[in-house]
Design a protein around this motif. Structure first.
Motif, mmCIF file in Angstrom:
data_model
loop_
_atom_site.group_PDB
_atom_site.id
_atom_site.type_symbol
_atom_site.label_atom_id
_atom_site.label_comp_id
_atom_site.label_asym_id
_atom_site.label_seq_id
_atom_site.Cartn_x
_atom_site.Cartn_y
_atom_site.Cartn_z
ATOM 1 N N GLY A 199 -6.999 -2.535 5.352
ATOM 2 C CA GLY A 199 -8.268 -2.502 4.637
ATOM 3 C C GLY A 199 -8.067 -2.113 3.195
ATOM 4 N N ARG A 200 -9.164 -2.056 2.498
ATOM 5 C CA ARG A 200 -9.157 -1.635 1.089
ATOM 6 C C ARG A 200 -10.091 -0.444 0.937
ATOM 7 N N CYS A 201 -9.876 0.526 1.803
ATOM 8 C CA CYS A 201 -10.779 1.671 1.868
ATOM 9 C C CYS A 201 -10.910 2.389 0.534
ATOM 10 N N GLY A 202 -9.784 2.662 -0.117
ATOM 11 C CA GLY A 202 -9.847 3.339 -1.414
ATOM 12 C C GLY A 202 -10.568 2.494 -2.443
ATOM 13 N N GLY A 203 -10.328 1.194 -2.412
ATOM 14 C CA GLY A 203 -11.018 0.298 -3.336
ATOM 15 C C GLY A 203 -12.506 0.274 -3.100
ATOM 16 N N MET A 204 -12.906 0.218 -1.842
ATOM 17 C CA MET A 204 -14.339 0.208 -1.521
ATOM 18 C C MET A 204 -14.974 1.557 -1.850
ATOM 19 N N ALA A 233 -8.064 -4.040 -7.001
ATOM 20 C CA ALA A 233 -7.721 -3.317 -8.233
ATOM 21 C C ALA A 233 -8.049 -1.829 -8.104
ATOM 22 N N ARG A 234 -9.202 -1.507 -7.537
ATOM 23 C CA ARG A 234 -9.587 -0.101 -7.391
ATOM 24 C C ARG A 234 -8.709 0.601 -6.345
ATOM 25 N N LEU A 235 -8.274 -0.139 -5.306
ATOM 26 C CA LEU A 235 -7.338 0.433 -4.341
ATOM 27 C C LEU A 235 -6.036 0.795 -5.046
ATOM 28 N N THR A 278 -3.915 8.254 -8.919
ATOM 29 C CA THR A 278 -4.738 9.432 -9.177
ATOM 30 C C THR A 278 -3.917 10.675 -8.870
ATOM 31 N N GLY A 279 -4.424 11.820 -9.274
ATOM 32 C CA GLY A 279 -3.735 13.067 -8.970
ATOM 33 C C GLY A 279 -3.607 13.313 -7.482
ATOM 34 N N SER A 280 -4.570 12.830 -6.724
ATOM 35 C CA SER A 280 -4.523 13.072 -5.283
ATOM 36 C C SER A 280 -3.566 12.133 -4.558
ATOM 37 N N ALA A 281 -3.119 11.065 -5.209
ATOM 38 C CA ALA A 281 -2.202 10.121 -4.551
ATOM 39 C C ALA A 281 -0.887 10.804 -4.178
ATOM 40 N N ALA A 282 -0.421 11.697 -5.023
ATOM 41 C CA ALA A 282 0.814 12.416 -4.705
ATOM 42 C C ALA A 282 0.640 13.265 -3.445
ATOM 43 N N LYS A 283 -0.573 13.784 -3.251
ATOM 44 C CA LYS A 283 -0.835 14.559 -2.033
ATOM 45 C C LYS A 283 -0.759 13.670 -0.804
ATOM 46 N N PHE A 284 -1.212 12.432 -0.915
ATOM 47 C CA PHE A 284 -1.111 11.505 0.223
ATOM 48 C C PHE A 284 0.339 11.400 0.674
#
Length: 182
Positions: A46-51, A91-93, A99-105
């Motif tokens: 999916g494109r959850c982050g994008g949505m 693109a938004r995904l 983002t700063g939180s991507a490193a936490k993922f």
């Protein structure tokens, strides 16, 4: 119920309404996010982050999300990859990965939920750091994209999920129940 009300200490919701500010189709996209040099592919279901980010892109300035007839793409289907909205979600995904939180993922996908001799553990990080930030943002009337970490390896990172958190309830037993648009 009366028992539930007696356990409820606080409840707050931002003005975000999924029926108004969310998209009227499911997140049924499939994408290859990255192909590694060894040929392995990192995909998302999916494109959850994008949505999620797109919903806030429209909500925050007070603009309505684009609407189409519910049968335009058929039941359970999404805009095709060539459609501008599908491309926008893609693109938004990708933006969400920077983002700063991507490193936490990534970090949290590789760490234990429980404390170790070096790290607090994902459960404690969540309770002590992330939940208070989430509550403060919703208290200010601002919904946030919330990352849900389920992966336990880098190869499974596409199993993680992103939603819009727009409300919460604090209960007398210390729990915080978050209301999300998914």
């Amino acid at each position: 119920t009366d028992e539930r009300l007696s356990m409820l200490l606080a409840q707050r919701t931002a003005a975000f309404d999924p029926a108004t500010h969310g998209f009227a189709f499911p997140n049924a996209f499939v994408n290859v996010v990255l192909q590694l040099p060894n040929g392995a592919k990192i995909t998302t279901a999916g494109r959850c982050g994008g949505m999620a980010y797109a919903a806030l892109d429209y909500f925050l300035p007070g603009q309505p999300v684009p609407r189409w007839r519910s049968d335009l793409w058929g039941p359970g289907r999404v805009p095709p990859d060539g459609h501008w909205l599908a491309q926008y979600f893609t693109a938004r995904l990708r933006d969400s990965f920077f983002t700063g939180s991507a490193a936490k993922f990534v970090t949290w996908s590789l760490h234990s939920d429980d404390p170790t001799w070096v790290f607090k553990g994902v459960s404690r990080w969540t309770k002590e750091e992330e939940v208070p930030r989430l509550v403060a943002s919703i208290d200010r009337g601002r919904p946030v994209v919330l990352g849900l970490v389920v992966a336990r390896s880098l190869g499974a990172i596409g199993d993680n999920h992103q939603v819009v958190a727009y409300g919460y309830e604090k209960t007398s037993d210390g729990r915080v129940v978050v209301t999300v648009y998914d």
